[in-house]
Design a protein around this motif. Structure first.
Motif, mmCIF file in Angstrom:
data_model
loop_
_atom_site.group_PDB
_atom_site.id
_atom_site.type_symbol
_atom_site.label_atom_id
_atom_site.label_comp_id
_atom_site.label_asym_id
_atom_site.label_seq_id
_atom_site.Cartn_x
_atom_site.Cartn_y
_atom_site.Cartn_z
ATOM 1 N N ASN A 1 59.260 76.601 118.779
ATOM 2 C CA ASN A 1 60.587 76.105 119.156
ATOM 3 C C ASN A 1 60.718 74.608 118.865
ATOM 4 O O ASN A 1 61.749 74.154 118.388
ATOM 5 C CB ASN A 1 60.864 76.375 120.635
ATOM 6 N N LYS A 2 59.678 73.863 119.158
ATOM 7 C CA LYS A 2 59.725 72.427 118.855
ATOM 8 C C LYS A 2 59.770 72.207 117.344
ATOM 9 O O LYS A 2 60.402 71.284 116.858
ATOM 10 C CB LYS A 2 58.514 71.708 119.454
ATOM 11 N N MET A 3 59.070 73.074 116.625
ATOM 12 C CA MET A 3 59.052 72.937 115.167
ATOM 13 C C MET A 3 60.422 73.229 114.573
ATOM 14 O O MET A 3 60.900 72.514 113.709
ATOM 15 C CB MET A 3 58.040 73.932 114.588
ATOM 16 N N ALA B 1 52.007 56.132 127.533
ATOM 17 C CA ALA B 1 51.026 56.817 126.689
ATOM 18 C C ALA B 1 51.643 57.986 125.958
ATOM 19 O O ALA B 1 52.648 58.543 126.398
ATOM 20 C CB ALA B 1 49.872 57.337 127.562
ATOM 21 N N GLY B 2 51.026 58.350 124.859
ATOM 22 C CA GLY B 2 51.385 59.584 124.162
ATOM 23 C C GLY B 2 52.673 59.477 123.360
ATOM 24 O O GLY B 2 52.946 58.475 122.689
ATOM 25 N N GLY B 3 53.490 60.532 123.471
ATOM 26 C CA GLY B 3 54.682 60.669 122.634
ATOM 27 C C GLY B 3 55.642 59.490 122.709
ATOM 28 O O GLY B 3 56.248 59.119 121.706
ATOM 29 N N ILE C 1 47.941 59.100 116.240
ATOM 30 C CA ILE C 1 49.274 58.546 116.529
ATOM 31 C C ILE C 1 49.755 58.906 117.937
ATOM 32 O O ILE C 1 50.711 58.321 118.433
ATOM 33 C CB ILE C 1 50.347 59.019 115.506
ATOM 34 N N ASN C 2 49.092 59.871 118.571
ATOM 35 C CA ASN C 2 49.477 60.290 119.927
ATOM 36 C C ASN C 2 48.637 59.617 121.007
ATOM 37 O O ASN C 2 48.723 59.983 122.168
ATOM 38 C CB ASN C 2 49.305 61.808 120.070
ATOM 39 N N ALA C 3 47.804 58.687 120.610
ATOM 40 C CA ALA C 3 46.832 58.157 121.576
ATOM 41 C C ALA C 3 46.927 56.638 121.745
ATOM 42 O O ALA C 3 45.973 55.996 122.152
ATOM 43 C CB ALA C 3 45.423 58.560 121.144
ATOM 44 N N PHE D 1 58.930 59.287 129.320
ATOM 45 C CA PHE D 1 57.942 58.211 129.364
ATOM 46 C C PHE D 1 56.769 58.646 130.225
ATOM 47 O O PHE D 1 56.869 58.677 131.449
ATOM 48 C CB PHE D 1 58.574 56.931 129.919
ATOM 49 N N ASP D 2 55.660 59.024 129.591
ATOM 50 C CA ASP D 2 54.467 59.409 130.340
ATOM 51 C C ASP D 2 53.623 58.173 130.601
ATOM 52 O O ASP D 2 53.520 57.280 129.758
ATOM 53 C CB ASP D 2 53.649 60.438 129.542
ATOM 54 N N ILE D 3 53.041 58.169 131.788
ATOM 55 C CA ILE D 3 52.263 56.994 132.206
ATOM 56 C C ILE D 3 50.806 57.403 132.409
ATOM 57 O O ILE D 3 50.531 58.483 132.944
ATOM 58 C CB ILE D 3 52.868 56.423 133.516
ATOM 59 N N LEU E 1 45.680 75.401 119.665
ATOM 60 C CA LEU E 1 47.102 75.080 119.462
ATOM 61 C C LEU E 1 47.261 73.835 118.592
ATOM 62 O O LEU E 1 48.281 73.634 117.940
ATOM 63 C CB LEU E 1 47.806 74.856 120.803
ATOM 64 N N ARG E 2 46.230 73.008 118.579
ATOM 65 C CA ARG E 2 46.313 71.748 117.820
ATOM 66 C C ARG E 2 46.569 71.993 116.329
ATOM 67 O O ARG E 2 47.087 71.116 115.652
ATOM 68 C CB ARG E 2 45.035 70.936 118.030
ATOM 69 N N ILE E 3 46.210 73.176 115.827
ATOM 70 C CA ILE E 3 46.514 73.522 114.428
ATOM 71 C C ILE E 3 48.027 73.477 114.228
ATOM 72 O O ILE E 3 48.529 72.868 113.280
ATOM 73 C CB ILE E 3 45.977 74.938 114.101
ATOM 74 N N LEU E 4 48.741 74.105 115.148
ATOM 75 C CA LEU E 4 50.199 74.139 115.021
ATOM 76 C C LEU E 4 50.813 72.776 115.318
ATOM 77 O O LEU E 4 51.802 72.376 114.718
ATOM 78 C CB LEU E 4 50.794 75.198 115.957
ATOM 79 N N ARG E 5 50.211 72.053 116.250
ATOM 80 C CA ARG E 5 50.730 70.709 116.556
ATOM 81 C C ARG E 5 50.622 69.798 115.329
ATOM 82 O O ARG E 5 51.486 68.977 115.076
ATOM 83 C CB ARG E 5 49.982 70.103 117.759
ATOM 84 N N ALA E 6 49.546 69.950 114.574
ATOM 85 C CA ALA E 6 49.387 69.121 113.367
ATOM 86 C C ALA E 6 50.552 69.367 112.413
ATOM 87 O O ALA E 6 51.164 68.425 111.903
ATOM 88 C CB ALA E 6 48.059 69.442 112.680
ATOM 89 N N VAL E 7 50.879 70.637 112.199
ATOM 90 C CA VAL E 7 51.976 70.974 111.283
ATOM 91 C C VAL E 7 53.301 70.421 111.836
ATOM 92 O O VAL E 7 54.116 69.878 111.102
ATOM 93 C CB VAL E 7 52.078 72.505 111.085
ATOM 94 N N ARG E 8 53.473 70.544 113.139
ATOM 95 C CA ARG E 8 54.728 70.058 113.725
ATOM 96 C C ARG E 8 54.887 68.549 113.542
ATOM 97 O O ARG E 8 55.903 68.086 113.021
ATOM 98 C CB ARG E 8 54.803 70.391 115.209
ATOM 99 N N PHE E 9 53.892 67.788 113.979
ATOM 100 C CA PHE E 9 54.038 66.330 113.915
ATOM 101 C C PHE E 9 54.176 65.854 112.469
ATOM 102 O O PHE E 9 54.961 64.962 112.171
ATOM 103 C CB PHE E 9 52.863 65.629 114.605
ATOM 104 N N LYS E 10 53.398 66.465 111.581
ATOM 105 C CA LYS E 10 53.449 66.074 110.172
ATOM 106 C C LYS E 10 54.870 66.189 109.637
ATOM 107 O O LYS E 10 55.372 65.302 108.950
ATOM 108 C CB LYS E 10 52.478 66.953 109.378
#
Ligand code: ATP
Ligand code: MG
Length: 446
Positions: A197-199, A22-24, A111-113, A38-40, A153-162
Protein backbone atom coordinates in the motif's frame (compact mmCIF):
# COMPACT_ATOMS: atom_id res chain seq x y z
CA UNK A 1 2.92 18.97 15.19
CA UNK A 2 6.52 19.89 14.54
CA UNK A 3 6.61 22.41 17.40
CA UNK A 4 5.09 19.97 19.88
CA UNK A 5 7.67 17.37 19.05
CA UNK A 6 10.36 20.01 19.67
CA UNK A 7 8.76 20.75 23.06
CA UNK A 8 8.94 17.06 23.94
CA UNK A 9 12.62 16.99 23.02
CA UNK A 10 13.16 20.09 25.13
CA UNK A 11 11.53 18.49 28.18
CA UNK A 12 13.64 15.34 27.78
CA UNK A 13 16.84 17.32 27.31
CA UNK A 14 16.13 19.61 30.26
CA UNK A 15 15.88 16.50 32.42
CA UNK A 16 19.42 15.61 31.35
CA UNK A 17 18.64 13.08 28.61
CA UNK A 18 19.66 12.94 24.99
CA UNK A 19 16.74 13.29 22.59
CA UNK A 20 16.52 13.53 18.79
CA UNK A 21 14.22 13.31 15.85
CA UNK A 22 14.85 9.96 14.16
CA UNK A 23 14.02 7.86 11.14
CA UNK A 24 11.63 8.92 8.40
CA UNK A 25 11.17 12.52 9.54
CA UNK A 26 14.88 13.33 9.40
CA UNK A 27 15.18 11.60 6.04
CA UNK A 28 12.22 13.50 4.63
CA UNK A 29 13.41 16.81 6.07
CA UNK A 30 16.86 16.38 4.51
CA UNK A 31 15.30 15.44 1.17
CA UNK A 32 13.11 18.51 1.43
CA UNK A 33 9.68 16.95 1.76
CA UNK A 34 7.22 17.43 4.59
CA UNK A 35 7.56 14.64 7.18
CA UNK A 36 4.40 12.65 7.93
CA UNK A 37 5.23 12.21 11.60
CA UNK A 38 8.00 13.11 13.98
CA UNK A 39 9.45 10.11 15.81
CA UNK A 40 11.67 10.79 18.77
CA UNK A 41 14.52 8.71 20.21
CA UNK A 42 16.00 9.32 23.59
CA UNK A 43 18.34 8.02 26.25
CA UNK A 44 15.47 8.28 28.75
CA UNK A 45 14.02 4.93 29.82
CA UNK A 46 10.27 4.30 29.38
CA UNK A 47 9.51 4.97 33.07
CA UNK A 48 11.40 8.25 32.87
CA UNK A 49 9.56 9.27 29.72
CA UNK A 50 6.25 8.55 31.40
CA UNK A 51 7.24 10.53 34.46
CA UNK A 52 8.31 13.57 32.44
CA UNK A 53 5.40 13.80 29.98
CA UNK A 54 1.63 14.11 30.37
CA UNK A 55 -0.77 11.95 28.39
CA UNK A 56 1.37 8.96 27.56
CA UNK A 57 0.36 5.48 26.46
CA UNK A 58 2.83 2.59 26.84
CA UNK A 59 2.10 1.20 23.34
CA UNK A 60 5.22 -0.90 23.16
CA UNK A 61 6.81 -0.55 26.54
CA UNK A 62 8.60 -3.89 26.27
CA UNK A 63 10.38 -2.49 23.19
CA UNK A 64 10.87 0.85 24.86
CA UNK A 65 8.22 2.73 22.87
CA UNK A 66 5.93 5.25 24.54
CA UNK A 67 3.23 7.22 22.76
CA UNK A 68 2.68 10.81 23.77
CA UNK A 69 -0.57 12.51 22.85
CA UNK A 70 -0.42 16.25 22.52
CA UNK A 71 -3.14 18.47 21.04
CA UNK A 72 -4.53 15.46 19.22
CA UNK A 73 -1.14 14.64 17.67
CA UNK A 74 0.59 11.38 18.44
CA UNK A 75 4.33 11.11 18.93
CA UNK A 76 6.30 7.93 19.29
CA UNK A 77 9.12 8.21 21.74
CA UNK A 78 11.55 5.32 21.76
CA UNK A 79 14.40 4.61 24.13
CA UNK A 80 17.75 3.94 22.41
CA UNK A 81 17.89 0.20 21.93
CA UNK A 82 19.49 -2.61 20.04
CA UNK A 83 17.52 -5.62 18.84
CA UNK A 84 18.81 -9.15 19.12
CA UNK A 85 17.41 -12.05 17.14
CA UNK A 86 14.24 -12.03 15.03
CA UNK A 87 13.13 -15.64 15.11
CA UNK A 88 9.72 -14.73 13.66
CA UNK A 89 11.33 -12.50 11.05
CA UNK A 90 9.41 -9.58 12.46
CA UNK A 91 9.68 -8.54 16.09
CA UNK A 92 12.94 -8.70 17.95
CA UNK A 93 13.04 -11.57 20.44
CA UNK A 94 14.76 -9.36 22.94
CA UNK A 95 15.89 -5.79 23.13
CA UNK A 96 18.50 -4.07 25.15
CA UNK A 97 18.58 -0.40 26.03
CA UNK A 98 21.73 1.11 24.59
CA UNK A 99 23.07 4.38 23.21
CA UNK A 100 22.42 6.54 20.17
CA UNK A 101 24.97 4.82 17.96
CA UNK A 102 23.68 1.31 18.68
CA UNK A 103 20.14 2.51 18.05
CA UNK A 104 21.15 3.91 14.67
CA UNK A 105 22.76 0.60 13.75
CA UNK A 106 19.67 -1.49 14.45
CA UNK A 107 17.76 0.43 11.75
CA UNK A 108 17.40 -0.79 8.18
CA UNK A 109 18.94 1.67 5.71
CA UNK A 110 21.53 4.36 6.21
CA UNK A 111 19.16 7.11 5.07
CA UNK A 112 16.68 5.98 7.75
CA UNK A 113 19.15 6.16 10.61
CA UNK A 114 20.12 9.82 10.83
CA UNK A 115 19.33 11.63 14.08
CA UNK A 116 18.67 15.36 14.33
CA UNK A 117 18.47 17.72 17.27
CA UNK A 118 15.94 20.39 16.29
CA UNK A 119 17.03 22.64 19.18
CA UNK A 120 20.67 22.89 18.17
CA UNK A 121 20.06 21.92 14.53
CA UNK A 122 22.84 19.33 14.84
CA UNK A 123 22.90 16.13 12.80
CA UNK A 124 24.10 12.86 14.35
CA UNK A 125 24.98 10.42 11.63
CA UNK A 126 26.63 7.17 12.79
CA UNK A 127 26.09 5.22 9.58
CA UNK A 128 27.04 7.46 6.66
CA UNK A 129 23.41 8.31 5.92
CA UNK A 130 24.10 11.84 4.73
CA UNK A 131 26.65 10.68 2.20
CA UNK A 132 24.24 8.07 0.84
CA UNK A 133 21.53 10.69 0.73
CA UNK A 134 23.84 12.76 -1.45
CA UNK A 135 24.61 9.84 -3.77
CA UNK A 136 20.96 8.79 -3.62
CA UNK A 137 21.83 5.30 -2.44
CA UNK A 138 19.65 2.80 -0.62
CA UNK A 139 22.14 0.86 1.45
CA UNK A 140 21.63 -1.60 4.28
CA UNK A 141 23.37 -0.71 7.50
CA UNK A 142 25.98 -3.40 8.13
CA UNK A 143 25.87 -6.83 6.49
CA UNK A 144 22.96 -6.90 3.98
CA UNK A 145 22.44 -10.67 4.29
CA UNK A 146 22.26 -10.49 8.04
CA UNK A 147 19.85 -7.59 7.95
CA UNK A 148 17.53 -9.42 5.57
CA UNK A 149 17.64 -12.59 7.64
CA UNK A 150 16.65 -10.56 10.72
CA UNK A 151 13.59 -9.11 9.05
CA UNK A 152 12.57 -10.21 5.55
CA UNK A 153 10.22 -7.27 5.06
CA UNK A 154 13.33 -5.15 4.51
CA UNK A 155 13.52 -6.59 0.96
CA UNK A 156 10.27 -4.84 0.13
CA UNK A 157 11.22 -1.72 2.07
CA UNK A 158 14.34 -1.39 -0.07
CA UNK A 159 12.25 -1.40 -3.25
CA UNK A 160 9.81 1.09 -1.74
CA UNK A 161 12.34 3.66 -0.56
CA UNK A 162 14.39 3.35 -3.75
CA UNK A 163 11.41 4.22 -5.90
CA UNK A 164 9.44 6.54 -3.65
CA UNK A 165 12.51 8.74 -3.30
CA UNK A 166 13.91 8.29 -6.79
CA UNK A 167 17.11 6.72 -5.50
CA UNK A 168 19.36 3.82 -6.53
CA UNK A 169 20.42 0.60 -4.83
CA UNK A 170 23.88 0.15 -3.44
CA UNK A 171 25.19 -2.92 -5.35
CA UNK A 172 25.57 -5.05 -2.21
CA UNK A 173 22.06 -4.17 -1.12
CA UNK A 174 20.64 -5.03 -4.54
CA UNK A 175 22.49 -8.33 -4.83
CA UNK A 176 21.28 -9.33 -1.38
CA UNK A 177 17.63 -8.52 -1.95
CA UNK A 178 17.75 -10.54 -5.17
CA UNK A 179 19.50 -13.46 -3.53
CA UNK A 180 17.11 -13.67 -0.59
CA UNK A 181 13.92 -12.64 -2.34
CA UNK A 182 12.37 -16.08 -1.68
CA UNK A 183 12.14 -15.09 1.98
CA UNK A 184 9.34 -12.59 1.36
CA UNK A 185 7.09 -15.63 1.29
CA UNK A 186 7.53 -15.86 5.04
CA UNK A 187 6.45 -12.30 5.79
CA UNK A 188 2.94 -12.00 7.22
CA UNK A 189 0.22 -10.96 4.75
CA UNK A 190 -0.61 -7.91 6.87
CA UNK A 191 2.92 -6.52 6.70
CA UNK A 192 3.12 -7.25 2.96
CA UNK A 193 -0.19 -5.50 2.45
CA UNK A 194 0.93 -2.40 4.37
CA UNK A 195 4.19 -2.25 2.47
CA UNK A 196 2.51 -2.69 -0.93
CA UNK A 197 0.00 0.00 0.00
CA UNK A 198 2.82 2.41 0.78
CA UNK A 199 4.48 1.44 -2.48
CA UNK A 200 1.40 1.99 -4.59
CA UNK A 201 0.58 5.33 -2.95
CA UNK A 202 4.16 6.60 -3.03
CA UNK A 203 5.94 8.17 -5.99
CA UNK A 204 6.85 5.99 -9.01
CA UNK A 205 4.56 3.07 -8.16
CA UNK A 206 4.83 1.59 -11.65
CA UNK A 207 8.60 1.41 -11.45
CA UNK A 208 8.33 -0.14 -7.98
CA UNK A 209 6.08 -2.91 -9.34
CA UNK A 210 8.38 -3.38 -12.32
CA UNK A 211 11.24 -3.97 -9.88
CA UNK A 212 9.18 -6.25 -7.66
CA UNK A 213 8.72 -8.31 -10.81
CA UNK A 214 12.37 -8.11 -11.80
CA UNK A 215 13.71 -9.37 -8.49
CA UNK A 216 11.09 -12.13 -8.38
CA UNK A 217 9.11 -10.79 -5.41
CA UNK A 218 5.90 -10.25 -7.34
CA UNK A 219 5.84 -13.88 -8.48
CA UNK A 220 5.63 -14.79 -4.79
CA UNK A 221 3.25 -12.04 -3.69
CA UNK A 222 0.88 -11.75 -6.67
CA UNK A 223 1.61 -14.47 -9.26
CA UNK A 224 -1.72 -13.68 -10.96
CA UNK A 225 -0.51 -10.19 -11.80
CA UNK A 226 2.77 -11.50 -13.23
CA UNK A 227 0.76 -13.37 -15.87
CA UNK A 228 0.16 -10.03 -17.61
CA UNK A 229 3.83 -9.86 -18.49
CA UNK A 230 4.24 -10.93 -22.09
CA UNK A 231 0.50 -11.16 -22.60
CA UNK A 232 -0.38 -10.03 -26.12
CA UNK A 233 -2.78 -7.22 -26.96
CA UNK A 234 -4.55 -6.50 -30.26
CA UNK A 235 -2.03 -4.29 -32.04
CA UNK A 236 -4.56 -2.15 -33.83
CA UNK A 237 -5.80 -0.81 -30.48
CA UNK A 238 -2.71 -1.10 -28.32
CA UNK A 239 0.74 -0.05 -29.40
CA UNK A 240 2.11 0.42 -25.91
CA UNK A 241 3.24 -3.17 -25.43
CA UNK A 242 1.79 -6.13 -23.55
CA UNK A 243 -0.98 -6.09 -20.94
CA UNK A 244 1.58 -5.60 -18.18
CA UNK A 245 3.02 -2.50 -19.87
CA UNK A 246 -0.49 -1.19 -20.38
CA UNK A 247 -1.43 -1.76 -16.73
CA UNK A 248 1.66 0.01 -15.41
CA UNK A 249 1.13 2.94 -17.75
CA UNK A 250 -2.42 3.22 -16.47
CA UNK A 251 -1.22 3.16 -12.86
CA UNK A 252 1.31 5.92 -13.57
CA UNK A 253 -1.38 7.99 -15.22
CA UNK A 254 -3.21 8.34 -11.91
CA UNK A 255 -0.48 10.57 -10.56
CA UNK A 256 1.91 11.39 -13.37
CA UNK A 257 1.10 14.89 -14.52
CA UNK A 258 3.83 14.96 -17.14
CA UNK A 259 2.27 12.36 -19.36
CA UNK A 260 -1.16 13.90 -18.94
CA UNK A 261 -2.22 16.46 -21.51
CA UNK A 262 -5.34 17.07 -19.43
CA UNK A 263 -5.67 18.37 -15.90
CA UNK A 264 -5.83 15.73 -13.20
CA UNK A 265 -8.89 15.44 -10.99
CA UNK A 266 -8.52 17.65 -7.93
CA UNK A 267 -8.65 14.91 -5.32
CA UNK A 268 -5.73 12.51 -4.99
CA UNK A 269 -6.57 8.97 -6.10
CA UNK A 270 -7.79 6.66 -3.35
CA UNK A 271 -5.87 3.52 -2.57
CA UNK A 272 -8.78 1.50 -3.99
CA UNK A 273 -8.61 3.42 -7.27
CA UNK A 274 -4.90 2.67 -7.49
CA UNK A 275 -5.30 -1.07 -6.94
CA UNK A 276 -8.28 -1.27 -9.28
CA UNK A 277 -6.31 0.51 -11.99
CA UNK A 278 -3.29 -1.75 -11.61
CA UNK A 279 -5.46 -4.86 -11.74
CA UNK A 280 -8.24 -3.74 -14.09
CA UNK A 281 -7.12 -6.14 -16.84
CA UNK A 282 -5.95 -8.96 -14.60
CA UNK A 283 -8.66 -11.16 -16.13
CA UNK A 284 -7.10 -10.94 -19.59
CA UNK A 285 -4.78 -13.87 -19.00
CA UNK A 286 -7.52 -16.38 -18.29
CA UNK A 287 -9.82 -15.06 -21.00
CA UNK A 288 -7.30 -14.61 -23.80
CA UNK A 289 -8.62 -15.75 -27.16
CA UNK A 290 -8.13 -14.83 -30.79
CA UNK A 291 -10.85 -15.18 -33.41
CA UNK A 292 -10.51 -14.66 -37.17
CA UNK A 293 -10.69 -10.90 -36.70
CA UNK A 294 -8.70 -10.03 -33.60
CA UNK A 295 -7.44 -10.88 -30.13
CA UNK A 296 -10.25 -10.79 -27.57
CA UNK A 297 -10.70 -11.29 -23.88
CA UNK A 298 -14.40 -12.00 -23.46
CA UNK A 299 -15.67 -11.38 -19.94
CA UNK A 300 -12.28 -10.31 -18.68
CA UNK A 301 -13.78 -7.74 -16.33
CA UNK A 302 -15.83 -10.17 -14.27
CA UNK A 303 -13.21 -12.91 -14.41
CA UNK A 304 -10.59 -10.36 -13.35
CA UNK A 305 -12.78 -9.08 -10.51
CA UNK A 306 -12.75 -12.58 -9.10
CA UNK A 307 -9.01 -13.01 -9.48
CA UNK A 308 -8.41 -9.68 -7.78
CA UNK A 309 -10.70 -10.67 -4.95
CA UNK A 310 -8.62 -13.77 -4.28
CA UNK A 311 -5.42 -11.76 -4.17
CA UNK A 312 -6.84 -9.09 -1.89
CA UNK A 313 -8.37 -11.60 0.49
CA UNK A 314 -5.10 -13.49 0.66
CA UNK A 315 -3.34 -10.24 1.56
CA UNK A 316 -5.93 -9.49 4.25
CA UNK A 317 -7.21 -6.24 2.79
CA UNK A 318 -10.19 -4.82 4.68
CA UNK A 319 -13.53 -6.09 3.42
CA UNK A 320 -14.73 -2.64 2.39
CA UNK A 321 -11.62 -1.99 0.29
CA UNK A 322 -11.93 -5.38 -1.39
CA UNK A 323 -15.55 -4.72 -2.29
CA UNK A 324 -14.69 -1.36 -3.77
CA UNK A 325 -11.72 -2.58 -5.82
CA UNK A 326 -13.56 -5.63 -7.08
CA UNK A 327 -16.57 -3.50 -8.07
CA UNK A 328 -14.38 -1.09 -10.02
CA UNK A 329 -12.67 -3.90 -11.90
CA UNK A 330 -15.91 -5.71 -12.58
CA UNK A 331 -17.53 -2.65 -14.15
CA UNK A 332 -14.61 -0.96 -15.84
CA UNK A 333 -15.83 -1.95 -19.32
CA UNK A 334 -19.30 -0.51 -18.72
CA UNK A 335 -18.09 3.06 -19.29
CA UNK A 336 -17.64 2.53 -23.04
CA UNK A 337 -21.29 1.52 -23.36
CA UNK A 338 -22.73 4.46 -21.46
CA UNK A 339 -23.55 6.67 -24.42
CA UNK A 340 -25.41 3.87 -26.18
CA UNK A 341 -27.54 3.05 -23.17
CA UNK A 342 -31.10 4.27 -22.71
CA UNK A 343 -30.89 7.60 -20.92
CA UNK A 344 -32.51 6.32 -17.74
CA UNK A 345 -29.99 3.51 -17.37
CA UNK A 346 -27.09 5.80 -18.03
CA UNK A 347 -28.32 8.24 -15.39
CA UNK A 348 -28.76 5.34 -12.99
CA UNK A 349 -25.02 4.74 -13.40
CA UNK A 350 -24.28 8.44 -12.91
CA UNK A 351 -26.05 8.24 -9.56
CA UNK A 352 -24.03 5.26 -8.41
CA UNK A 353 -21.77 6.47 -5.56
CA UNK A 354 -18.84 4.72 -7.23
CA UNK A 355 -19.33 6.31 -10.62
CA UNK A 356 -16.77 9.11 -10.42
CA UNK A 357 -14.06 6.66 -9.38
CA UNK A 358 -15.10 4.24 -12.12
CA UNK A 359 -14.72 7.04 -14.62
CA UNK A 360 -11.20 7.66 -13.27
CA UNK A 361 -10.33 3.99 -13.83
CA UNK A 362 -11.46 4.52 -17.39
CA UNK A 363 -9.37 7.68 -17.72
CA UNK A 364 -6.27 5.88 -16.44
CA UNK A 365 -7.04 2.90 -18.68
CA UNK A 366 -7.24 5.26 -21.68
CA UNK A 367 -4.05 7.02 -20.65
CA UNK A 368 -2.36 3.63 -20.60
CA UNK A 369 -3.07 3.14 -24.29
CA UNK A 370 -1.00 4.26 -27.27
CA UNK A 371 -2.39 6.03 -29.27
CA UNK A 372 -4.01 8.23 -26.65
CA UNK A 373 -7.68 9.05 -26.95
CA UNK A 374 -9.54 10.73 -24.11
CA UNK A 375 -12.51 11.99 -26.12
CA UNK A 376 -15.07 9.71 -24.52
CA UNK A 377 -13.72 10.44 -21.05
CA UNK A 378 -14.15 14.17 -21.50
CA UNK A 379 -17.52 13.79 -23.12
CA UNK A 380 -18.80 11.66 -20.24
CA UNK A 381 -17.27 13.85 -17.59
CA UNK A 382 -18.95 16.90 -19.06
CA UNK A 383 -22.29 15.17 -19.35
CA UNK A 384 -21.99 13.87 -15.79
CA UNK A 385 -21.30 17.29 -14.32
CA UNK A 386 -24.04 18.79 -16.42
CA UNK A 387 -26.66 16.37 -15.11
CA UNK A 388 -25.63 15.17 -11.68
CA UNK A 389 -26.82 18.04 -9.46
CA UNK A 390 -30.31 17.83 -10.86
CA UNK A 391 -30.40 14.04 -10.74
CA UNK A 392 -29.48 14.11 -7.08
CA UNK A 393 -32.45 16.35 -6.36
CA UNK A 394 -34.94 13.85 -7.79
CA UNK A 395 -36.97 11.87 -5.25
CA UNK A 396 -35.36 8.46 -4.71
CA UNK A 397 -38.61 6.58 -5.09
CA UNK A 398 -41.68 7.74 -6.92
CA UNK A 399 -43.69 4.62 -6.13
CA UNK A 400 -43.24 2.05 -3.35
CA UNK A 401 -42.94 -1.72 -3.58
CA UNK A 402 -46.24 -2.02 -1.66
CA UNK A 403 -48.00 0.12 -4.26
CA UNK A 404 -46.54 -1.94 -7.09
CA UNK A 405 -47.75 -5.16 -5.43
CA UNK A 406 -51.18 -3.71 -4.76
CA UNK A 407 -51.70 -2.60 -8.36
CA UNK A 408 -50.10 -5.62 -10.00
CA UNK A 409 -51.23 -8.30 -7.58
CA UNK A 410 -47.62 -9.59 -7.46
CA UNK A 411 -46.21 -11.23 -4.35
CA UNK A 412 -43.00 -9.87 -2.79
CA UNK A 413 -40.00 -11.02 -4.83
CA UNK A 414 -37.52 -10.28 -7.56
CA UNK A 415 -40.16 -9.27 -10.09
CA UNK A 416 -41.26 -6.36 -7.90
CA UNK A 417 -37.68 -5.17 -7.66
CA UNK A 418 -37.28 -5.35 -11.42
CA UNK A 419 -40.40 -3.28 -11.95
CA UNK A 420 -39.26 -0.68 -9.42
CA UNK A 421 -35.94 -0.49 -11.28
CA UNK A 422 -37.71 -0.06 -14.58
CA UNK A 423 -39.86 2.74 -13.19
CA UNK A 424 -36.79 4.37 -11.65
CA UNK A 425 -35.09 4.43 -15.05
CA UNK A 426 -38.15 5.96 -16.67
CA UNK A 427 -38.19 8.54 -13.90
CA UNK A 428 -34.51 9.38 -14.43
CA UNK A 429 -35.04 9.77 -18.17
CA UNK A 430 -37.94 12.13 -17.48
CA UNK A 431 -40.61 9.92 -19.03
CA UNK A 432 -42.22 9.32 -15.62
CA UNK A 433 -42.54 12.42 -13.48
CA UNK A 434 -45.30 11.90 -10.91
CA UNK A 435 -46.64 8.95 -8.88
CA UNK A 436 -49.63 9.02 -11.24
CA UNK A 437 -47.32 8.66 -14.27
CA UNK A 438 -45.66 5.74 -12.52
CA UNK A 439 -48.97 3.97 -11.90
CA UNK A 440 -50.00 4.55 -15.48
CA UNK A 441 -46.70 3.13 -16.72
CA UNK A 442 -47.09 0.14 -14.43
CA UNK A 443 -50.59 -0.65 -15.75
CA UNK A 444 -49.26 -0.44 -19.29
CA UNK A 445 -46.47 -2.91 -18.79
CA UNK A 446 -48.61 -5.40 -16.85
P1 ATP B 1 7.35 5.65 6.39
O1 ATP B 1 6.77 6.20 7.65
O2 ATP B 1 7.25 6.48 5.20
O3 ATP B 1 6.94 4.24 6.16
P2 ATP B 1 9.71 5.44 7.90
O4 ATP B 1 11.14 5.34 7.54
O5 ATP B 1 9.30 6.50 8.84
O6 ATP B 1 8.91 5.55 6.57
P3 ATP B 1 8.56 3.64 9.75
O7 ATP B 1 8.00 2.28 9.51
O8 ATP B 1 7.68 4.72 10.22
O9 ATP B 1 9.29 4.03 8.41
O10 ATP B 1 9.76 3.43 10.77
C1 ATP B 1 10.49 4.50 11.34
C2 ATP B 1 11.96 4.14 11.39
O11 ATP B 1 12.15 2.92 12.10
C3 ATP B 1 12.60 3.92 10.04
O12 ATP B 1 13.01 5.11 9.45
C4 ATP B 1 13.75 3.01 10.39
O13 ATP B 1 14.81 3.74 10.94
C5 ATP B 1 13.18 2.13 11.47
N1 ATP B 1 12.53 0.93 10.93
C6 ATP B 1 11.24 0.76 10.57
N2 ATP B 1 11.00 -0.47 10.12
C7 ATP B 1 12.16 -1.13 10.20
C8 ATP B 1 12.56 -2.45 9.88
N3 ATP B 1 11.70 -3.34 9.39
N4 ATP B 1 13.85 -2.77 10.11
C9 ATP B 1 14.71 -1.88 10.62
N5 ATP B 1 14.42 -0.63 10.92
C10 ATP B 1 13.15 -0.25 10.72
MG1 MG C 1 7.33 6.87 9.70
Amino acid sequence: MKSTSIEIIEILKNAGHQAFWAGGCVRDMLIGIKPKDFDIVTSAKPDEIEALLDHTIPIGKEYGVILSINNGHHFEIATFRSDSGYSDGRRPDAIEFTNAEEDAKRRDFTINAIFYDPLTEEIFDYVGGQKDMQDKLIRFIGEPEKRILEDHLRILRAVRFKNAYGMQYHPDTYQAIKKYVHLVEKVSPERIRDELNKMITGANPAQAFEELFEIGALEILMPELCKLKGLAQPLMYHQEGDVWDHSLRALSALTDEESDPNPLPATPPSIELKWATLMHDIGKFETFGADAERIRYDNHASVGANTAKNILQRLKFPKKSIERIVWLIEHHMMIVQLLEMPEGRRRHWFLNPGFEELLEVYRADSMGIVPLNLDLYHQLKKLYHHEIAELKLMPKQIITGEEVMEISGLKPGEKVGEILEQIREKQLSGEVKTPEDAKEFLKNIL
